[in-house]
Design an enzyme around this catalytic site. Structure first.
Site, mmCIF file in Angstrom:
data_model
loop_
_atom_site.group_PDB
_atom_site.id
_atom_site.type_symbol
_atom_site.label_atom_id
_atom_site.label_comp_id
_atom_site.label_asym_id
_atom_site.label_seq_id
_atom_site.Cartn_x
_atom_site.Cartn_y
_atom_site.Cartn_z
ATOM 1 N N HIS A 143 -32.716 -22.008 -22.761
ATOM 2 C CA HIS A 143 -32.966 -21.650 -24.154
ATOM 3 C C HIS A 143 -31.652 -21.411 -24.886
ATOM 4 C CE1 HIS A 143 -37.135 -20.868 -22.827
ATOM 5 N NE2 HIS A 143 -37.446 -21.066 -24.086
ATOM 6 N N LYS A 147 -31.563 -15.960 -27.666
ATOM 7 C CA LYS A 147 -32.764 -15.424 -27.014
ATOM 8 C C LYS A 147 -32.459 -14.091 -26.322
ATOM 9 C CE LYS A 147 -36.738 -16.760 -24.216
ATOM 10 N NZ LYS A 147 -37.654 -16.103 -25.184
HETATM 11 N N1 LIG Z 1 -45.137 -17.950 -27.896
HETATM 12 C C1 LIG Z 1 -44.318 -18.933 -28.307
HETATM 13 O O1 LIG Z 1 -44.688 -20.133 -28.345
HETATM 14 C C2 LIG Z 1 -42.942 -18.585 -28.758
HETATM 15 C C3 LIG Z 1 -42.499 -17.302 -28.679
HETATM 16 N N2 LIG Z 1 -41.285 -16.947 -29.192
HETATM 17 C C4 LIG Z 1 -40.945 -15.548 -29.141
HETATM 18 O O2 LIG Z 1 -41.088 -15.029 -30.461
HETATM 19 C C5 LIG Z 1 -40.148 -13.976 -30.677
HETATM 20 C C6 LIG Z 1 -39.356 -14.255 -31.949
HETATM 21 O O3 LIG Z 1 -38.604 -15.442 -31.790
HETATM 22 P P1 LIG Z 1 -37.605 -15.960 -32.950
HETATM 23 O O4 LIG Z 1 -38.332 -16.171 -34.210
HETATM 24 O O5 LIG Z 1 -36.840 -17.084 -32.352
HETATM 25 O O6 LIG Z 1 -36.645 -14.685 -33.074
HETATM 26 P P2 LIG Z 1 -35.813 -14.197 -34.334
HETATM 27 O O7 LIG Z 1 -34.884 -13.158 -33.815
HETATM 28 O O8 LIG Z 1 -35.261 -15.349 -35.086
HETATM 29 O O9 LIG Z 1 -36.926 -13.498 -35.271
HETATM 30 C C7 LIG Z 1 -37.508 -12.260 -35.009
HETATM 31 C C8 LIG Z 1 -37.731 -11.570 -36.348
HETATM 32 O O10 LIG Z 1 -38.431 -10.337 -36.097
HETATM 33 C C9 LIG Z 1 -37.849 -9.355 -36.923
HETATM 34 N N3 LIG Z 1 -38.149 -8.021 -36.415
HETATM 35 C C10 LIG Z 1 -37.447 -7.268 -35.539
HETATM 36 N N4 LIG Z 1 -38.038 -6.083 -35.368
HETATM 37 C C11 LIG Z 1 -39.148 -6.095 -36.139
HETATM 38 C C12 LIG Z 1 -40.177 -5.139 -36.390
HETATM 39 N N5 LIG Z 1 -40.168 -3.941 -35.814
HETATM 40 N N6 LIG Z 1 -41.189 -5.490 -37.226
HETATM 41 C C13 LIG Z 1 -41.205 -6.716 -37.831
HETATM 42 N N7 LIG Z 1 -40.227 -7.630 -37.645
HETATM 43 C C14 LIG Z 1 -39.223 -7.331 -36.805
HETATM 44 C C15 LIG Z 1 -36.365 -9.681 -36.952
HETATM 45 O O11 LIG Z 1 -35.700 -9.075 -38.062
HETATM 46 C C16 LIG Z 1 -36.413 -11.192 -37.057
HETATM 47 O O12 LIG Z 1 -36.418 -11.625 -38.398
HETATM 48 C C17 LIG Z 1 -39.325 -13.886 -29.401
HETATM 49 O O13 LIG Z 1 -39.870 -12.895 -28.559
HETATM 50 C C18 LIG Z 1 -39.514 -15.266 -28.755
HETATM 51 O O14 LIG Z 1 -39.333 -15.264 -27.375
HETATM 52 C C19 LIG Z 1 -40.461 -17.876 -29.769
HETATM 53 C C20 LIG Z 1 -40.843 -19.182 -29.854
HETATM 54 C C21 LIG Z 1 -42.101 -19.652 -29.323
HETATM 55 O O1 LIG Z 2 -37.320 -17.483 -27.674
HETATM 56 C C1 LIG Z 2 -37.667 -18.687 -27.784
HETATM 57 O O2 LIG Z 2 -37.070 -19.477 -28.509
HETATM 58 C C2 LIG Z 2 -38.846 -19.141 -27.032
HETATM 59 N N1 LIG Z 2 -39.540 -18.237 -26.388
HETATM 60 C C3 LIG Z 2 -40.740 -18.455 -25.672
HETATM 61 C C4 LIG Z 2 -40.589 -17.998 -24.232
HETATM 62 O O3 LIG Z 2 -39.939 -16.966 -23.974
HETATM 63 O O4 LIG Z 2 -41.138 -18.648 -23.342
HETATM 64 C C5 LIG Z 2 -41.309 -19.845 -25.822
HETATM 65 C C6 LIG Z 2 -40.340 -20.936 -26.108
HETATM 66 O O5 LIG Z 2 -39.861 -21.484 -24.921
HETATM 67 C C7 LIG Z 2 -39.234 -20.560 -27.071
#
Ligand SMILES: NC(=O)C1=CN([C@@H]2O[C@H](COP(=O)(O)OP(=O)(O)OC[C@H]3O[C@@H](n4cnc5c(N)ncnc54)[C@H](O)[C@@H]3O)[C@@H](O)[C@H]2O)C=CC1
Ligand SMILES: O=C(O)C1=N[C@H](C(=O)O)C[C@H](O)C1
Length: 253
Positions: A143, A147
């Protein structure tokens, strides 16, 4: 029309989903929640869920593990279904999610892509064939350098899928550097690589005597996760309390 609150609206995934919803007449983001206020959106943004005064059918969450306790409390109190996509939850939070399933509809998935959710099913069969034949199972995930959690939620979900098919007989190894001993037969190794802007790669390796089988999924853009989350939100609107996953969304299509 599904009215959604976007938790983590100013993050990478929140903004990707904002763009997708703007082009989709069946869903509207009616409010965003984020602790970072440096982005201008077409919907009102609140610094926390408890400050949110807007009514909605569903909450889509891509935020931070630290935000998940408040998310569960809000969803249960307001009876709003939750698409829970944030990874890196603690054991206590995972237990809290299990309890919350009894009170509100929650779709929790570490990966919203069709590819990974199909792979999870394929791996059950593969594990049942290869593990008894003596193949070692290893997962390598890669990743981007922003992350926070490791291993990825997806790597853990893939391991869980194989372990479930093998009667939960396997333990997980994340770090071999302090071990100084050969790998155990009943272990699944999980290794993490972080660098650049890699969107997400997961490789599952079955290594046997003189032959190796590899399954690999590569996400080339965050849109694969965002589209899955939007479909999940539409699916979850109006659902009664319970535990849902992406397999339910895929089956309903
Ligand atoms: N299930 C899936 O398919 C996927 C899951 N993810 C997960 O989603 C999460 C976010 O990923 P990204 O958008 O890449 O991260 P990012 O860091 O770009 O965005 C996270 C956002 O949440 C905000 N945030 C932090 N604390 C907060 C709170 N208490 N309340 C509301 N907002 C808050 C941050 O300010 C930021 O804007 C990670 O845990 C990642 O692993 C990411 C991509 C795919
Ligand atoms: O943080 C990410 O970007 C992603 N997080 C998810 C994970 O922890 O598996 C899903 C995806 O791979 C992207």
């Amino acid at each position: 029309m599904t009215r959604a609150i976007m938790n983590g609206c100013n993050g990478k995934m929140g903004q990707c989903i904002t763009g997708i919803c703007a082009q989709d007449e069946d869903i509207e983001i009616v409010a965003g929640i984020d602790t970072y206020d440096g982005i201008k959106n077409d919907y009102p943004v609140f610094a926390s869920l408890k400050e949110c005064t807007v009514d909605a059918d569903v909450i889509i969450d891509f935020s931070n593990a630290k935000a998940v306790d408040a998310l569960l409390a809000y969803g249960v109190e307001k009876q709003i279904p939750i698409v829970l996509c944030t990874t890196g939850l603690s054991e206590q939070q995972l237990a809290d999610v299990e309890k919350a399933y009894e009170k509100v509809a929650i779709l929790k998935s570490a990966n919203m892509s069709l590819g990974i959710n199909t792979l999870m099913e394929l791996l059950k069969k593969a594990a049942q064939v290869f593990a008894p034949a003596g193949f070692d199972m290893e997962i390598v995930e890669k990743h981007h350098n922003q992350k926070l959690d490791a291993p990825s939620g997806t790597a853990l979900a893939l391991a869980d899928s194989m372990n479930e098919a093998l009667d939960e007989a396997y333990t997980y190894t994340y770090d071999r550097s302090q071990k100084r001993k050969k790998r155990d037969k009943y272990e699944i190794g999980l290794s993490s690589v972080r660098g650049g802007n890699i969107v997400g790669e997961h490789e599952v390796i079955f290594a046997g005597q003189d032959e190796v089988i590899e399954f690999k999924h590569t996400a080339y853009s965050k849109a694969v996760f965002a589209k899955g989350a939007v479909e999940a939100a539409k699916f979850l609107k109006g659902k009664s309390a319970g535990h849902y996953d992406m397999a339910d969304v895929i089956a309903a299509k």
